[in-house]
Design a protein around this motif. Sequence first.
Motif, PDB file in Angstrom:
ATOM      1  N   ARG A 122       6.229  19.432  30.468  1.00 43.63           N
ATOM      2  CA  ARG A 122       6.611  18.017  30.514  1.00 43.63           C
ATOM      3  C   ARG A 122       7.814  17.875  31.447  1.00 43.63           C
ATOM      4  N   THR A 123       7.507  17.662  32.703  1.00 42.58           N
ATOM      5  CA  THR A 123       8.539  17.685  33.740  1.00 42.58           C
ATOM      6  C   THR A 123       9.449  16.464  33.663  1.00 42.58           C
ATOM      7  N   ALA A 124      10.686  16.693  34.049  1.00 43.31           N
ATOM      8  CA  ALA A 124      11.709  15.648  34.002  1.00 43.31           C
ATOM      9  C   ALA A 124      12.798  16.000  34.999  1.00 43.31           C
ATOM     10  N   GLN A 125      13.638  15.022  35.290  1.00 47.49           N
ATOM     11  CA  GLN A 125      14.758  15.237  36.206  1.00 47.49           C
ATOM     12  C   GLN A 125      16.005  14.573  35.634  1.00 47.49           C
ATOM     13  N   PHE A 126      17.086  15.319  35.612  1.00 45.97           N
ATOM     14  CA  PHE A 126      18.387  14.694  35.384  1.00 45.97           C
ATOM     15  C   PHE A 126      18.869  14.168  36.727  1.00 45.97           C
ATOM     16  N   ARG A 127      19.371  12.937  36.727  1.00 40.96           N
ATOM     17  CA  ARG A 127      19.834  12.307  37.963  1.00 40.96           C
ATOM     18  C   ARG A 127      21.266  11.811  37.779  1.00 40.96           C
ATOM     19  N   ALA A 128      22.078  11.993  38.801  1.00 43.39           N
ATOM     20  CA  ALA A 128      23.469  11.515  38.769  1.00 43.39           C
ATOM     21  C   ALA A 128      23.783  10.801  40.078  1.00 43.39           C
ATOM     22  N   THR A 129      24.411   9.669  39.948  1.00 44.21           N
ATOM     23  CA  THR A 129      24.915   8.932  41.106  1.00 44.21           C
ATOM     24  C   THR A 129      26.415   8.763  40.936  1.00 44.21           C
ATOM     25  N   ALA A 146      18.537  17.215  39.388  1.00 41.16           N
ATOM     26  CA  ALA A 146      18.218  18.546  38.860  1.00 41.16           C
ATOM     27  C   ALA A 146      16.836  18.478  38.206  1.00 41.16           C
ATOM     28  N   PRO A 147      15.823  19.056  38.835  1.00 40.37           N
ATOM     29  CA  PRO A 147      14.481  19.047  38.234  1.00 40.37           C
ATOM     30  C   PRO A 147      14.344  20.099  37.144  1.00 40.37           C
ATOM     31  N   GLY A 148      13.461  19.846  36.202  1.00 35.13           N
ATOM     32  CA  GLY A 148      13.220  20.795  35.119  1.00 35.13           C
ATOM     33  C   GLY A 148      12.095  20.316  34.236  1.00 35.13           C
ATOM     34  N   HIS A 149      12.101  20.769  32.970  1.00 36.19           N
ATOM     35  CA  HIS A 149      11.093  20.307  32.023  1.00 36.19           C
ATOM     36  C   HIS A 149      11.699  20.245  30.627  1.00 36.19           C
ATOM     37  N   LEU A 150      11.021  19.511  29.751  1.00 35.16           N
ATOM     38  CA  LEU A 150      11.497  19.302  28.391  1.00 35.16           C
ATOM     39  C   LEU A 150      10.820  20.272  27.433  1.00 35.16           C
ATOM     40  N   VAL A 151      11.566  20.646  26.384  1.00 38.22           N
ATOM     41  CA  VAL A 151      11.043  21.539  25.355  1.00 38.22           C
ATOM     42  C   VAL A 151      11.333  20.948  23.978  1.00 38.22           C
ATOM     43  N   TRP A 152      10.623  21.444  22.982  1.00 42.93           N
ATOM     44  CA  TRP A 152      10.836  21.015  21.597  1.00 42.93           C
ATOM     45  C   TRP A 152      10.609  22.198  20.684  1.00 42.93           C
ATOM     46  N   PRO A 153      11.434  22.377  19.648  1.00 44.08           N
ATOM     47  CA  PRO A 153      12.552  21.531  19.212  1.00 44.08           C
ATOM     48  C   PRO A 153      13.796  21.740  20.067  1.00 44.08           C
ATOM     49  N   PRO A 154      14.818  20.895  19.863  1.00 43.62           N
ATOM     50  CA  PRO A 154      16.067  21.046  20.605  1.00 43.62           C
ATOM     51  C   PRO A 154      16.667  22.435  20.408  1.00 43.62           C
ATOM     52  N   ARG A 155      17.325  22.915  21.467  1.00 46.48           N
ATOM     53  CA  ARG A 155      17.899  24.266  21.443  1.00 46.48           C
ATOM     54  C   ARG A 155      19.334  24.229  21.963  1.00 46.48           C
ATOM     55  N   GLY A 156      20.243  24.848  21.216  1.00 47.84           N
ATOM     56  CA  GLY A 156      21.616  24.989  21.697  1.00 47.84           C
ATOM     57  C   GLY A 156      22.553  23.949  21.121  1.00 47.84           C
ATOM     58  N   GLU A 157      23.839  24.310  21.090  1.00 44.73           N
ATOM     59  CA  GLU A 157      24.873  23.456  20.497  1.00 44.73           C
ATOM     60  C   GLU A 157      25.874  22.954  21.530  1.00 44.73           C
ATOM     61  N   LEU A 158      25.748  23.389  22.758  1.00 50.02           N
ATOM     62  CA  LEU A 158      26.694  22.980  23.791  1.00 50.02           C
ATOM     63  C   LEU A 158      26.164  21.738  24.505  1.00 50.02           C
ATOM     64  N   GLY A 159      26.955  21.227  25.442  1.00 52.15           N
ATOM     65  CA  GLY A 159      26.483  20.091  26.223  1.00 52.15           C
ATOM     66  C   GLY A 159      26.496  18.797  25.435  1.00 52.15           C
ATOM     67  N   HIS A 160      25.774  17.815  25.946  1.00 55.27           N
ATOM     68  CA  HIS A 160      25.739  16.483  25.337  1.00 55.27           C
ATOM     69  C   HIS A 160      24.470  15.782  25.794  1.00 55.27           C
ATOM     70  N   GLY A 161      24.204  14.613  25.211  1.00 52.36           N
ATOM     71  CA  GLY A 161      23.035  13.845  25.615  1.00 52.36           C
ATOM     72  C   GLY A 161      21.739  14.604  25.386  1.00 52.36           C
ATOM     73  N   TYR A 162      20.898  14.632  26.409  1.00 45.60           N
ATOM     74  CA  TYR A 162      19.581  15.280  26.339  1.00 45.60           C
ATOM     75  C   TYR A 162      19.637  16.786  26.610  1.00 45.60           C
ATOM     76  N   ASP A 163      20.820  17.333  26.750  1.00 48.43           N
ATOM     77  CA  ASP A 163      20.940  18.746  27.132  1.00 48.43           C
ATOM     78  C   ASP A 163      20.127  19.707  26.259  1.00 48.43           C
ATOM     79  N   PRO A 164      19.999  19.462  24.922  1.00 44.73           N
ATOM     80  CA  PRO A 164      19.288  20.446  24.094  1.00 44.73           C
ATOM     81  C   PRO A 164      17.785  20.557  24.349  1.00 44.73           C
ATOM     82  N   ILE A 165      17.184  19.607  25.086  1.00 44.72           N
ATOM     83  CA  ILE A 165      15.739  19.711  25.309  1.00 44.72           C
ATOM     84  C   ILE A 165      15.386  19.856  26.793  1.00 44.72           C
ATOM     85  N   PHE A 166      16.378  20.048  27.654  1.00 47.90           N
ATOM     86  CA  PHE A 166      16.121  20.120  29.095  1.00 47.90           C
ATOM     87  C   PHE A 166      16.384  21.524  29.626  1.00 47.90           C
TER      88      PHE A 166
END
Length: 201
Positions: A122-129, A146-166
Amino acid sequence: MRKLTEKRLLVATHNKGKLDEIRAMMAPYGIEVTSAGEMNLPEPVETEDSFIGNARIKARAAMLATGLPVLADDSGITVDGLDGAPGVYTADWAETPNGRDFMQAMNRTWAELDARGAPEPRTAQFRATLILMWPDGHEEIFEGVAPGHLVWPPRGELGHGYDPIFIPDGHDLTYAQMDPAEKNRISHRARAFHKLESVFA
């Protein structure tokens, strides 16, 4: 391209995670960073349907309130299986009566992908302007993806927002599992910031 000669910069954000990332990226340049949140500035209403438009709203509001040069960021995640949603509405998907809940947003995203029968990966991109705006209204714009893909369930305790599934392309850890220094090196915001560095040269 105009060069930034000031040594104090206001970051137009109330998001501590975002501020920490930008502050770490700015540290080598000897620029003092403060934020709109730390200065108790109100958050302007974001009414545009593009990352550039919303970043400009935030930059202009903070610049007019303080007279300082301002760096504003608008960022989000675009999911191919959802026709690019949530995009500029990434934070809106997390809104609750008690503040933002990104677990809610991630659950909604995955549920909607399931409902559509979206195939893996399930491809996705984080975008920053990033928009750097001077007190005279001059602006420079820098974008990172930054291109990538989504996973489930969420993984990891660091970061913020959608970081645990990207998971970014070329890696096997989510942003939320990565050492923050590694994430800051490869992230969408880092890619935009790398372009921004040209104003400090």
